[in-house]
Motif scaffolding. Sequence first.
Motif, PDB file in Angstrom:
ATOM      1  N   GLN A 102       0.819  -1.214   0.000  1.00 48.91           N
ATOM      2  CA  GLN A 102       0.000   0.000   0.000  1.00 48.91           C
ATOM      3  C   GLN A 102       0.855   1.266   0.000  1.00 48.91           C
ATOM      4  O   GLN A 102       0.317   2.370   0.007  1.00 48.91           O
ATOM      5  N   ILE A 103       2.168   1.125  -0.005  1.00 45.90           N
ATOM      6  CA  ILE A 103       3.034   2.290   0.084  1.00 45.90           C
ATOM      7  C   ILE A 103       3.009   3.088  -1.220  1.00 45.90           C
ATOM      8  O   ILE A 103       2.700   2.562  -2.292  1.00 45.90           O
ATOM      9  N   HIS A 104       3.359   4.361  -1.105  1.00 40.64           N
ATOM     10  CA  HIS A 104       3.413   5.223  -2.286  1.00 40.64           C
ATOM     11  C   HIS A 104       4.622   6.142  -2.171  1.00 40.64           C
ATOM     12  O   HIS A 104       4.906   6.698  -1.104  1.00 40.64           O
ATOM     13  N   TYR A 105       5.312   6.294  -3.281  1.00 40.68           N
ATOM     14  CA  TYR A 105       6.365   7.299  -3.405  1.00 40.68           C
ATOM     15  C   TYR A 105       5.894   8.268  -4.471  1.00 40.68           C
ATOM     16  O   TYR A 105       5.669   7.870  -5.622  1.00 40.68           O
ATOM     17  N   ARG A 106       5.712   9.528  -4.104  1.00 39.55           N
ATOM     18  CA  ARG A 106       4.950  10.477  -4.916  1.00 39.55           C
ATOM     19  C   ARG A 106       5.794  11.344  -5.837  1.00 39.55           C
ATOM     20  O   ARG A 106       5.326  12.402  -6.285  1.00 39.55           O
ATOM     21  N   SER A 107       7.009  10.939  -6.134  1.00 40.30           N
ATOM     22  CA  SER A 107       7.833  11.735  -7.041  1.00 40.30           C
ATOM     23  C   SER A 107       7.113  11.914  -8.376  1.00 40.30           C
ATOM     24  O   SER A 107       6.572  10.958  -8.930  1.00 40.30           O
ATOM     25  N   PRO A 108       7.121  13.130  -8.918  1.00 38.33           N
ATOM     26  CA  PRO A 108       6.529  13.308 -10.242  1.00 38.33           C
ATOM     27  C   PRO A 108       7.437  12.770 -11.332  1.00 38.33           C
ATOM     28  O   PRO A 108       8.658  12.685 -11.160  1.00 38.33           O
ATOM     29  N   GLY A 109       6.854  12.408 -12.455  1.00 34.62           N
ATOM     30  CA  GLY A 109       7.623  12.149 -13.656  1.00 34.62           C
ATOM     31  C   GLY A 109       7.894  13.469 -14.375  1.00 34.62           C
ATOM     32  O   GLY A 109       7.635  14.552 -13.845  1.00 34.62           O
ATOM     33  N   GLU A 110       8.406  13.361 -15.596  1.00 31.70           N
ATOM     34  CA  GLU A 110       8.628  14.568 -16.408  1.00 31.70           C
ATOM     35  C   GLU A 110       8.573  14.171 -17.878  1.00 31.70           C
ATOM     36  O   GLU A 110       9.582  13.781 -18.467  1.00 31.70           O
ATOM     37  N   PRO A 111       7.398  14.256 -18.488  1.00 27.04           N
ATOM     38  CA  PRO A 111       7.262  13.821 -19.882  1.00 27.04           C
ATOM     39  C   PRO A 111       8.231  14.502 -20.843  1.00 27.04           C
ATOM     40  O   PRO A 111       8.717  13.868 -21.784  1.00 27.04           O
ATOM     41  N   ALA A 112       8.548  15.779 -20.620  1.00 23.40           N
ATOM     42  CA  ALA A 112       9.487  16.459 -21.513  1.00 23.40           C
ATOM     43  C   ALA A 112      10.880  15.848 -21.405  1.00 23.40           C
ATOM     44  O   ALA A 112      11.600  15.734 -22.411  1.00 23.40           O
ATOM     45  N   LEU A 113      11.278  15.452 -20.220  1.00 24.77           N
ATOM     46  CA  LEU A 113      12.568  14.792 -20.049  1.00 24.77           C
ATOM     47  C   LEU A 113      12.548  13.422 -20.707  1.00 24.77           C
ATOM     48  O   LEU A 113      13.541  13.000 -21.318  1.00 24.77           O
ATOM     49  N   ALA A 114      11.433  12.707 -20.606  1.00 30.70           N
ATOM     50  CA  ALA A 114      11.318  11.413 -21.288  1.00 30.70           C
ATOM     51  C   ALA A 114      11.519  11.583 -22.792  1.00 30.70           C
ATOM     52  O   ALA A 114      12.204  10.779 -23.443  1.00 30.70           O
ATOM     53  N   GLN A 115      10.929  12.627 -23.367  1.00 23.38           N
ATOM     54  CA  GLN A 115      11.112  12.894 -24.790  1.00 23.38           C
ATOM     55  C   GLN A 115      12.569  13.212 -25.110  1.00 23.38           C
ATOM     56  O   GLN A 115      13.099  12.785 -26.140  1.00 23.38           O
ATOM     57  N   ARG A 116      13.223  13.962 -24.244  1.00 27.11           N
ATOM     58  CA  ARG A 116      14.630  14.295 -24.442  1.00 27.11           C
ATOM     59  C   ARG A 116      15.489  13.032 -24.412  1.00 27.11           C
ATOM     60  O   ARG A 116      16.396  12.861 -25.235  1.00 27.11           O
ATOM     61  N   VAL A 117      15.211  12.139 -23.474  1.00 26.41           N
ATOM     62  CA  VAL A 117      15.948  10.876 -23.391  1.00 26.41           C
ATOM     63  C   VAL A 117      15.775  10.081 -24.676  1.00 26.41           C
ATOM     64  O   VAL A 117      16.740   9.585 -25.265  1.00 26.41           O
ATOM     65  N   ALA A 118      14.529   9.946 -25.130  1.00 24.41           N
ATOM     66  CA  ALA A 118      14.268   9.182 -26.348  1.00 24.41           C
ATOM     67  C   ALA A 118      14.972   9.804 -27.550  1.00 24.41           C
ATOM     68  O   ALA A 118      15.490   9.090 -28.421  1.00 24.41           O
ATOM     69  N   MET A 119      15.006  11.136 -27.614  1.00 28.27           N
ATOM     70  CA  MET A 119      15.680  11.815 -28.725  1.00 28.27           C
ATOM     71  C   MET A 119      17.178  11.540 -28.704  1.00 28.27           C
ATOM     72  O   MET A 119      17.787  11.252 -29.738  1.00 28.27           O
ATOM     73  N   LEU A 120      17.797  11.622 -27.533  1.00 27.68           N
ATOM     74  CA  LEU A 120      19.226  11.359 -27.427  1.00 27.68           C
ATOM     75  C   LEU A 120      19.549   9.915 -27.804  1.00 27.68           C
ATOM     76  O   LEU A 120      20.542   9.651 -28.496  1.00 27.68           O
ATOM     77  N   LEU A 121      18.719   9.000 -27.383  1.00 29.81           N
ATOM     78  CA  LEU A 121      18.969   7.596 -27.705  1.00 29.81           C
ATOM     79  C   LEU A 121      18.802   7.350 -29.204  1.00 29.81           C
ATOM     80  O   LEU A 121      19.623   6.665 -29.826  1.00 29.81           O
ATOM     81  N   GLY A 122      17.766   7.895 -29.787  1.00 30.11           N
ATOM     82  CA  GLY A 122      17.585   7.727 -31.221  1.00 30.11           C
ATOM     83  C   GLY A 122      18.749   8.310 -32.007  1.00 30.11           C
ATOM     84  O   GLY A 122      19.211   7.724 -32.992  1.00 30.11           O
ATOM     85  N   GLY A 123      19.246   9.456 -31.564  1.00 29.20           N
ATOM     86  CA  GLY A 123      20.372  10.083 -32.250  1.00 29.20           C
ATOM     87  C   GLY A 123      21.653   9.291 -32.139  1.00 29.20           C
ATOM     88  O   GLY A 123      22.555   9.432 -32.976  1.00 29.20           O
ATOM     89  N   ALA A 124      21.730   8.433 -31.111  1.00 29.24           N
ATOM     90  CA  ALA A 124      22.909   7.585 -30.920  1.00 29.24           C
ATOM     91  C   ALA A 124      22.733   6.208 -31.553  1.00 29.24           C
ATOM     92  O   ALA A 124      23.567   5.319 -31.340  1.00 29.24           O
ATOM     93  N   GLY A 125      21.664   6.028 -32.321  1.00 27.95           N
ATOM     94  CA  GLY A 125      21.429   4.736 -32.950  1.00 27.95           C
ATOM     95  C   GLY A 125      20.866   3.692 -32.010  1.00 27.95           C
ATOM     96  O   GLY A 125      20.999   2.488 -32.255  1.00 27.95           O
TER      97      GLY A 125
END
Length: 270
Positions: free
Chosen positions: A85-108
């Motif tokens: 029942q525990i919860h850790y309430r840290s928010p995500g960050e969709p814009a950062l997720a997009q940045r990660v995906a862009m960097l990975l795609g650019g690296a093949g």
Amino acid sequence: MTNASPRLPTVFISHGGGPWPWMPAAAPAYAQLTDELRRLPSLWPTARAIVMVSAHWEAPRFTVQGAAQPGMIYDYYGFPPETYQIHYRSPGEPALAQRVAMLLGGAGLPASIDPERGYDHGMYSPMQVMYPRAQLPTVQLSLREGLDPEQHLALGRALAPLRDEGVLLIGSGLSYHNLRHFGPDGAAASATFDQWLGDTAALTGEARNQRLRDWSQAPAARLAHPREEHLLPFMFAAGAAENEAAVRTYHQRDFRGGLTVSNFVFGLPA
């Protein structure tokens, strides 16, 4: 994204077992790790967000957590009912997720974004100790099925630019992970492999990369890691600080009855 200064280090943490921070009975066994995790954020006070690779998420391709408020995944068994029942309430960050995906795609390294994925205990157990107010946005990133060391070194290399954007890169695993010998039976193997891992962490560049590619040839390697999912987060952290040595910030020789475990920080300012 706005650049932050100075460049942040990268870190590999041993995250412990299950939901241990929510279990008072576990406090004595985890006292030394708790002290270390509480101290670590002081090494990077300018961090504005975290990208974390956890040992507990594997996908066919590298996959990024895209939710604005990730839920919880209770990926452990046999623990007290209240720990489901525990919860850790840290928010995500969709814009950062997009940045990660862009960097990975650019690296093949083609990547997917999963808008539904929640936090697993490789994230929230150590983060509950490091950031109990859950104030830093955190985006999890999967391992890639096949568990190839070179791909996970490349994963870190591709995301290294985030270190200059105020994003802390964390690999969350365990420096020893053999559940069949998790206690005194694993003492010798964990100490032997930990020595090799520390010697390797102190190297830089291709010398370190080659040792990590060939990690399974290290002394006691397969005794320490019958399966390498808990070691690959170390590869991620090392790849993101490829030409920077690591320091061991936590080293315990009596963890869970006699195991040797460690944490490492790469690229700390001199």
